[in-house]
Design a protein around this motif. Structure first.
Motif, mmCIF file in Angstrom:
data_model
loop_
_atom_site.group_PDB
_atom_site.id
_atom_site.type_symbol
_atom_site.label_atom_id
_atom_site.label_comp_id
_atom_site.label_asym_id
_atom_site.label_seq_id
_atom_site.Cartn_x
_atom_site.Cartn_y
_atom_site.Cartn_z
ATOM 1 N N THR A 106 0.825 -1.206 0.000
ATOM 2 C CA THR A 106 0.000 0.000 0.000
ATOM 3 C C THR A 106 0.858 1.255 0.000
ATOM 4 O O THR A 106 0.529 2.249 -0.672
ATOM 5 C CB THR A 106 -0.943 0.001 1.216
ATOM 6 N N CYS A 107 1.962 1.239 0.737
ATOM 7 C CA CYS A 107 2.882 2.383 0.727
ATOM 8 C C CYS A 107 3.439 2.620 -0.674
ATOM 9 O O CYS A 107 3.544 3.777 -1.123
ATOM 10 C CB CYS A 107 4.028 2.138 1.716
ATOM 11 N N LEU A 110 0.501 4.133 -2.805
ATOM 12 C CA LEU A 110 0.163 5.503 -2.440
ATOM 13 C C LEU A 110 1.310 6.465 -2.752
ATOM 14 O O LEU A 110 1.073 7.628 -3.107
ATOM 15 C CB LEU A 110 -0.196 5.576 -0.952
ATOM 16 N N GLY A 111 2.549 5.995 -2.608
ATOM 17 C CA GLY A 111 3.674 6.848 -2.954
ATOM 18 C C GLY A 111 3.686 7.211 -4.422
ATOM 19 O O GLY A 111 3.907 8.375 -4.794
ATOM 20 N N THR A 159 -2.411 1.888 6.800
ATOM 21 C CA THR A 159 -1.391 2.616 6.048
ATOM 22 C C THR A 159 -1.996 3.801 5.309
ATOM 23 O O THR A 159 -1.428 4.905 5.308
ATOM 24 C CB THR A 159 -0.705 1.678 5.048
ATOM 25 N N VAL A 163 -1.022 7.802 6.067
ATOM 26 C CA VAL A 163 -0.531 8.726 5.040
ATOM 27 C C VAL A 163 -1.388 9.990 4.997
ATOM 28 O O VAL A 163 -0.858 11.117 4.932
ATOM 29 C CB VAL A 163 -0.506 8.030 3.667
ATOM 30 N N TYR A 362 2.329 13.266 0.538
ATOM 31 C CA TYR A 362 1.725 12.053 -0.011
ATOM 32 C C TYR A 362 2.764 11.132 -0.644
ATOM 33 O O TYR A 362 2.506 9.935 -0.817
ATOM 34 C CB TYR A 362 0.667 12.430 -1.051
ATOM 35 N N PRO A 366 4.869 7.748 2.618
ATOM 36 C CA PRO A 366 4.974 6.315 2.327
ATOM 37 C C PRO A 366 6.393 5.771 2.428
ATOM 38 O O PRO A 366 6.575 4.579 2.708
ATOM 39 C CB PRO A 366 4.449 6.224 0.885
ATOM 40 N N GLY A 370 6.647 2.761 4.777
ATOM 41 C CA GLY A 370 7.073 1.571 4.054
ATOM 42 C C GLY A 370 8.355 0.992 4.603
ATOM 43 O O GLY A 370 8.492 -0.236 4.735
#
Length: 411
Positions: A106-107, A110-111, A159, A163, A362, A366, A370
């Motif tokens: 997910t990190c 989203l990153g 996560t 964020v 944003y 992450p 992460g």
């Protein structure tokens, strides 16, 4: 006193006429300001209004983030009701592995999304979806009894929320470091309350999440008007900021504590972690970090704090190699408490850094989450491997000491 006026191409002439009043040259209107500065002159600049708005947003952020962290941590430590308690980092192996693996993925997602969308990042939609997943996890995990599914939902939801809350802290609060530590301190207190709820922690946690969601929606809506955040900067901090050494210290602490925790489970060394009081340990670590941040001590930097806790960690692991389980839960309490303090200080450091250098939260956050979850996942796997070696006759206290002291010393 002449000051630039953002509302008109003229200058704003500010002088004291009567207490609480100023005169504006551009339209000759008299209006109440009520905010005299130390020189006796009333200022009505945009910067002052933004600062006051941010100070009000601090309270909303502390309440919302604290409520979310309290509910999420309570679910994490008990695997959403699948076990009655936890031993340090460990609740259910399947739940922990699925949670950390999905958190890392997910990190990454989203990153990449934050790098591409920047100011257009759909924080409200991401947060609402994550709150829904987390509430569903509380409602269905104990009934379904599937630790892998519960862990996957928790990893994705927690996560995503972390964020979004990180970004809100950077963009909305006046003092991000103080705000995030205050919220984490509130979460530790509420987590102890949830743990003592006799009528069930799941309904209480869902209620806390609902209140947290309301605070988040309020913060997202406040940014539309005056004082809204500007354009976002880059992703990486300056090399001289000290971010990478601080992140390395956090990663090593996470790896060492998780690996040693998993290694001893099911063995004669299990009392090292099973016997400790997680609520008290978290509270002590949070209070130490809060005092350092609130007082502005130089030790609040994660690298400096790491150098102070390192001798205590060395002593604990050395005593484990000598006395084994005879040292009791003191070793586990020192390890987890040290990690908690470092983690809180790193949270304050990272949001403060993103605020000062105007980083893209944003994309930047992450990286932090992460790396931490990646270290936790690696620690779980290494700990499981060492546990199997211990079952084959190798001295477990020596294995725990070696896998812990070398990474700590190398950093």
């Amino acid at each position: 006193v002449f000051r630039p006026c953002s509302a008109a191409p003229h200058f704003l002439v500010v002088f004291r006429k009567r207490p609480g009043e100023i005169c504006c040259r551009c339209n000759a209107l008299r209006f109440t300001a009520g905010w005299p500065n130390r020189y006796g002159i009333i200022g009505a600049t945009k910067e002052g209004r933004v600062r006051r708005l941010r100070q009000q947003w601090d309270i909303v952020f502390v309440a919302g983030y604290g409520l979310y962290k309290a509910a999420g941590s309570s679910g994490y430590l008990t695997a959403f009701g699948m076990v009655g308690g936890s031993a340090g980092f460990v609740s259910v192996d399947g739940f922990m592995i699925a949670s950390t693996l999905c958190a890392v993925l997910t990190c990454l997602l989203l990153g990449l999304l934050g790098l591409r969308l920047r100011e257009r990042f759909p924080r409200r939609g991401v947060a609402l979806g994550a709150y829904g997943l987390l509430m569903a996890d509380f409602a269905l995990a104990a009934v379904m009894g599937q630790p892998w599914l519960a862990g996957a939902l928790h990893g994705m939801a927690s996560t995503a929320l972390s964020v979004v809350w990180f970004a809100l802290c950077v963009q909305k609060t006046s003092r991000p470091a103080v705000a995030v530590v205050s919220a984490l301190l509130l979460s530790v207190v509420l987590q102890a309350v949830v743990a003592q709820a006799d009528w069930g922690s799941a309904p209480l946690s869902v209620g806390l999440l609902a209140l947290s969601a309301c605070c988040l929606l309020g913060l997202c809506g406040l940014g539309r008007g005056e004082g809204a955040e500007g354009s976002l900067g880059g992703m990486w901090p300056r090399s001289e900021s000290g971010f990478w050494p601080a992140l390395l210290c956090l990663v090593v602490c996470v790896f060492v504590v998780s690996a040693s925790n998993v290694t001893v489970m099911g063995s004669s060394l299990e009392p090292l972690f099973v016997g400790m009081d997680m609520q008290t340990t978290n509270m002590v670590g949070a209070l130490v970090a809060a005092v350092l941040v609130f007082c502005g001590s130089s030790i609040r930097h994660p690298v400096k704090a790491y150098t102070y806790v390192l001798p205590f960690l060395f002593a604990m692991f050395s005593l484990i190699a000598i006395f084994g389980e005879g040292i009791g839960a003191v070793a586990g309490s020192v390890m987890v408490g040290s990690y908690e303090a470092i983690a809180f200080l790193f949270a304050a450091f990272s949001v403060g850094l993103a605020f000062q250098e105007k980083l893209n939260p944003y994309a930047f956050s992450p990286v932090c989450f992460g790396a931490s979850n990646g270290a936790l996942l690696l620690g779980l796997m290494v700990g499981a491997a060492l546990g199997m070696l211990g079952n084959r006759g190798l001295p477990l206290p020596v294995l725990v000491t070696l896998v812990s002291l070398y990474p700590l010393g190398l950093v």
